[in-house]
Design a protein around this motif. Structure first.
Motif, PDB file in Angstrom:
ATOM      1  N   LEU A 199      46.223  65.456  46.311  1.00 37.11           N
ATOM      2  CA  LEU A 199      46.310  66.113  45.006  1.00 37.11           C
ATOM      3  C   LEU A 199      47.666  66.783  44.875  1.00 37.11           C
ATOM      4  N   VAL A 200      48.396  66.452  43.814  1.00 35.16           N
ATOM      5  CA  VAL A 200      49.696  67.075  43.539  1.00 35.16           C
ATOM      6  C   VAL A 200      49.534  67.992  42.335  1.00 35.16           C
ATOM      7  N   ILE A 201      49.915  69.281  42.507  1.00 33.76           N
ATOM      8  CA  ILE A 201      49.796  70.271  41.433  1.00 33.76           C
ATOM      9  C   ILE A 201      51.186  70.803  41.110  1.00 33.76           C
ATOM     10  N   ASP A 202      51.641  70.606  39.880  1.00 35.51           N
ATOM     11  CA  ASP A 202      52.975  71.069  39.474  1.00 35.51           C
ATOM     12  C   ASP A 202      53.002  71.122  37.944  1.00 35.51           C
ATOM     13  N   ASP A 203      53.484  72.256  37.399  1.00 34.27           N
ATOM     14  CA  ASP A 203      53.541  72.366  35.945  1.00 34.27           C
ATOM     15  C   ASP A 203      54.729  71.609  35.356  1.00 34.27           C
ATOM     16  N   LEU A 239      49.492  69.082  47.588  1.00 32.41           N
ATOM     17  CA  LEU A 239      50.914  69.395  47.484  1.00 32.41           C
ATOM     18  C   LEU A 239      51.088  70.206  46.217  1.00 32.41           C
ATOM     19  N   SER A 240      51.499  71.474  46.348  1.00 29.90           N
ATOM     20  CA  SER A 240      51.515  72.358  45.179  1.00 29.90           C
ATOM     21  C   SER A 240      52.822  73.123  45.053  1.00 29.90           C
ATOM     22  N   ASP A 241      53.262  73.267  43.795  1.00 34.33           N
ATOM     23  CA  ASP A 241      54.392  74.145  43.504  1.00 34.33           C
ATOM     24  C   ASP A 241      53.933  75.599  43.669  1.00 34.33           C
ATOM     25  N   ILE A 242      54.881  76.496  43.914  1.00 37.03           N
ATOM     26  CA  ILE A 242      54.524  77.916  44.067  1.00 37.03           C
ATOM     27  C   ILE A 242      54.619  78.652  42.735  1.00 37.03           C
ATOM     28  N   VAL A 243      55.703  78.461  42.016  1.00 39.15           N
ATOM     29  CA  VAL A 243      55.914  79.203  40.765  1.00 39.15           C
ATOM     30  C   VAL A 243      55.271  78.430  39.613  1.00 39.15           C
ATOM     31  N   MET A 244      54.118  78.915  39.178  1.00 43.61           N
ATOM     32  CA  MET A 244      53.386  78.302  38.067  1.00 43.61           C
ATOM     33  C   MET A 244      52.738  79.401  37.246  1.00 43.61           C
ATOM     34  N   PRO A 245      52.437  79.142  35.969  1.00 42.46           N
ATOM     35  CA  PRO A 245      51.798  80.165  35.134  1.00 42.46           C
ATOM     36  C   PRO A 245      50.352  80.424  35.562  1.00 42.46           C
ATOM     37  N   LYS A 246      49.888  81.636  35.281  1.00 41.12           N
ATOM     38  CA  LYS A 246      48.501  82.079  35.502  1.00 41.12           C
ATOM     39  C   LYS A 246      48.177  82.301  36.979  1.00 41.12           C
ATOM     40  N   ILE A 247      48.345  81.271  37.809  1.00 40.04           N
ATOM     41  CA  ILE A 247      48.042  81.401  39.239  1.00 40.04           C
ATOM     42  C   ILE A 247      49.265  80.937  40.029  1.00 40.04           C
ATOM     43  N   ASN A 248      49.830  81.831  40.852  1.00 39.11           N
ATOM     44  CA  ASN A 248      50.976  81.385  41.645  1.00 39.11           C
ATOM     45  C   ASN A 248      50.499  80.621  42.880  1.00 39.11           C
ATOM     46  N   GLY A 249      51.457  79.967  43.546  1.00 43.38           N
ATOM     47  CA  GLY A 249      51.112  79.091  44.660  1.00 43.38           C
ATOM     48  C   GLY A 249      50.424  79.791  45.812  1.00 43.38           C
ATOM     49  N   MET A 250      50.823  81.044  46.113  1.00 38.47           N
ATOM     50  CA  MET A 250      50.208  81.780  47.223  1.00 38.47           C
ATOM     51  C   MET A 250      48.737  82.080  46.934  1.00 38.47           C
ATOM     52  N   GLU A 251      48.450  82.495  45.713  1.00 38.53           N
ATOM     53  CA  GLU A 251      47.064  82.762  45.339  1.00 38.53           C
ATOM     54  C   GLU A 251      46.272  81.467  45.317  1.00 38.53           C
ATOM     55  N   LEU A 252      46.900  80.407  44.799  1.00 38.98           N
ATOM     56  CA  LEU A 252      46.242  79.107  44.744  1.00 38.98           C
ATOM     57  C   LEU A 252      45.900  78.615  46.155  1.00 38.98           C
ATOM     58  N   LEU A 253      46.816  78.842  47.110  1.00 39.75           N
ATOM     59  CA  LEU A 253      46.575  78.457  48.499  1.00 39.75           C
ATOM     60  C   LEU A 253      45.285  79.093  49.018  1.00 39.75           C
ATOM     61  N   GLY A 254      45.147  80.393  48.808  1.00 39.11           N
ATOM     62  CA  GLY A 254      43.946  81.091  49.266  1.00 39.11           C
ATOM     63  C   GLY A 254      42.684  80.556  48.623  1.00 39.11           C
ATOM     64  N   ARG A 255      42.752  80.274  47.331  1.00 38.15           N
ATOM     65  CA  ARG A 255      41.561  79.803  46.616  1.00 38.15           C
ATOM     66  C   ARG A 255      41.202  78.368  47.016  1.00 38.15           C
ATOM     67  N   ILE A 256      42.209  77.551  47.314  1.00 39.90           N
ATOM     68  CA  ILE A 256      41.937  76.190  47.795  1.00 39.90           C
ATOM     69  C   ILE A 256      41.224  76.242  49.137  1.00 39.90           C
ATOM     70  N   LEU A 257      41.723  77.095  50.050  1.00 38.44           N
ATOM     71  CA  LEU A 257      41.131  77.175  51.383  1.00 38.44           C
ATOM     72  C   LEU A 257      39.763  77.844  51.359  1.00 38.44           C
ATOM     73  N   GLU A 258      39.482  78.627  50.332  1.00 38.47           N
ATOM     74  CA  GLU A 258      38.119  79.162  50.167  1.00 38.47           C
ATOM     75  C   GLU A 258      37.145  78.035  49.852  1.00 38.47           C
TER      76      GLU A 258
END
Length: 463
Positions: A11-15, A56-75
């Motif tokens: 999965l590739v996530i990038d705005d 594979l995810s970008d870090i700087v994105m609107p609403k949810i940044n990459g660091m927060e997204l990382l935690g939520r993915i691993l949850e």
């Protein structure tokens, strides 16, 4: 090995839609299924629905940044390999990402050959895990013996002894610590015996009131004592033509032991209050977690009964003595509880397996069953993680010490700031030192595959 394994999902996530399409096209290959999302929320929805092996995810994105997204993915699934991308690299952010569970941290613009290499390594690891899980499922089927799971040398010896004893025994003692499966051994002996078609009757001696022991085992006639309002058949008569399993026989009163000895010698029972003996044909399996020889010395168990019961003694090994079976038992129990709870559980994360491997298991297989059952009930993703285990399993450092990640910055001066590569080199070196150079254990400590560890050892020229 059976059906073909499913494709690995990336999965590739990038705005940045143009960058998203470029990466998706560059990584397209036959055995890799590419999923894309141009915002983090839809990316999270795809994670929940598709459970990709790699993100594979970008870090700087609107609403949810990459660091927060990382935690939520691993949850959702702690086994997912997450690579973060950024155009604004910093050592502190890179170290934070790795500590939070990221597999890698790449700087934009990304070299497509480098990206392909990283993804291919992760995909290879994921395919290996798929094959391992498939093999584990097959092993659970092939490494069972009459409901007992194990393939260690101790267990194979026990299986061989059960096979030799089952056709011939009249009485047999099964000894071993609590929670090691003594009742399963009794079931195996009965099933492989000539009386397998007969009943298997179970008596838990520790649960019987002392004054009612004789009535429970041998039966009674109407009026034999207060409350005996009708004739009652005892467990020996109920087990006629089959097997009687006396669990926790060390808790049997001495007076009842004497009468049990006579029954074993004569194969006759006399109901309480009756003058007539009745012939019975019963095989007896007696189990205990006590040291019967010590009880004999303390005059708590009859020596003659001990020798009558223990003509053959089968010992069930503690789980700590057969840790080779731990992964097999984990897989067996995972399948059992996944089916019971209706959950699509695939396995345990490496760090969870390591934590379980370090536990001493004083409660043996019964404790392991409790732990896996709890984790399966709590888990929300496909893989059980440390947070799903009972609280007592998570408390305190694991046996053998705790691996501590080095800080990103030393306080003395700006000159002591470490690069991400140096951070990675030191952490890998520390893990290898902690395990005495054992790469398998070091990889587990770091929560990565052995191939990935070898790559990092070679990358940093470590010995």
């Amino acid at each position: 090995m059976g059906a073909a394994l499913p494709h690995i999902k990336l999965l590739v996530i990038d705005d940045d839609r143009q960058g998203l399409e470029l990466i998706a096209e560059a990584l397209a290959e036959n055995e890799l299924r590419i999923l894309t999302a141009d915002d983090p929320e839809s990316g999270l929805e795809l994670v929940r629905r598709e459970h990709p092996q790699i993100v594979l995810s970008d870090i700087v994105m609107p609403k949810i940044n990459g660091m927060e997204l990382l935690g939520r993915i691993l949850e959702v699934d702690p086994a997912i390999e997450v690579i973060l991308m950024t155009a604004h690299y910093s050592t502190e952010a890179a170290v934070e990402a790795i500590k939070k569970g990221a597999s890698d941290y790449l700087t934009k613009p990304i070299s497509l050959p480098v990206l392909r290499e990283r993804i291919e390594k992760l995909a290879t690891d994921a395919r290996r895990r798929q094959r391992t899980l498939a093999l584990d499922r097959e092993l659970v089927e092939t490494c069972q013996f009459e409901g007992i799971v194990g393939r260690s040398p101790l267990m194979r010896e026990m299986y061989a002894l059960i096979r030799r004893v089952a056709p011939h025994y009249r009485s047999c003692a099964v000894t071993g610590p609590t929670g090691t499966g003594k009742e399963l051994v009794a079931h195996a002996l009965h099933k492989l015996s000539p009386v397998a078609a007969g009943p298997l009757v179970v008596c838990n001696c520790s649960a019987v009131v002392e004054t009612l022991f004789e009535s429970e085992l041998f039966g009674h006639v109407k009026g034999a004592f207060t409350g005996a309002n009708a004739d009652k058949m005892g467990l020996f008569e109920s087990a006629h033509g089959g097997t009687l399993f006396l669990d926790e026989i060390g808790d049997m009163p001495l007076t009842t032991q004497a009468k049990l000895l006579r029954v074993l010698q004569n194969q006759e029972v006399q109901r309480v209050g009756s003058l007539r003996s009745r012939k019975v044909d019963v095989r007896v399996v007696a189990a205990t977690n006590h040291d019967l020889r010590a009880q004999i010395a303390a005059r708590q168990f009859r020596e003659d009964l001990y020798y009558r019961l223990s003509m053959v003694e089968i010992k069930t090994p503690a789980l700590a003595d057969r840790k080779e079976d731990l992964a097999l038992l984990e897989r067996f129990l995972l399948q059992k509880f996944a089916a019971q709870y209706g959950k699509p559980l695939a396995g345990l994360t490496l760090r969870t397996q390591l934590l379980l491997a370090r536990h001493s298991w004083p409660g043996n297989v019964r404790e392991l069953e409790n732990v896996i059952g709890h984790a399966c009930m709590i888990a929300t993703g496909e893989f059980i993680d440390v947070a799903d285990l009972p609280p007592y399993m998570q408390e305190g450092p694991p046996q053998g010490g705790e691996l501590v990640l080095l800080p990103a910055r030393q306080p003395e001066s700006a000159a002591t700031v470490l690069s991400f590569d140096e951070q990675e080199r030191r952490v890998v070196q520390q893990a290898l030192g902690h395990t005495g150079g054992n790469q398998v254990q070091a990889a587990r400590l770091l929560g990565i595959s052995r191939d990935k560890l070898r790559y990092k050892v070679k990358k940093h020229s470590l010995r």
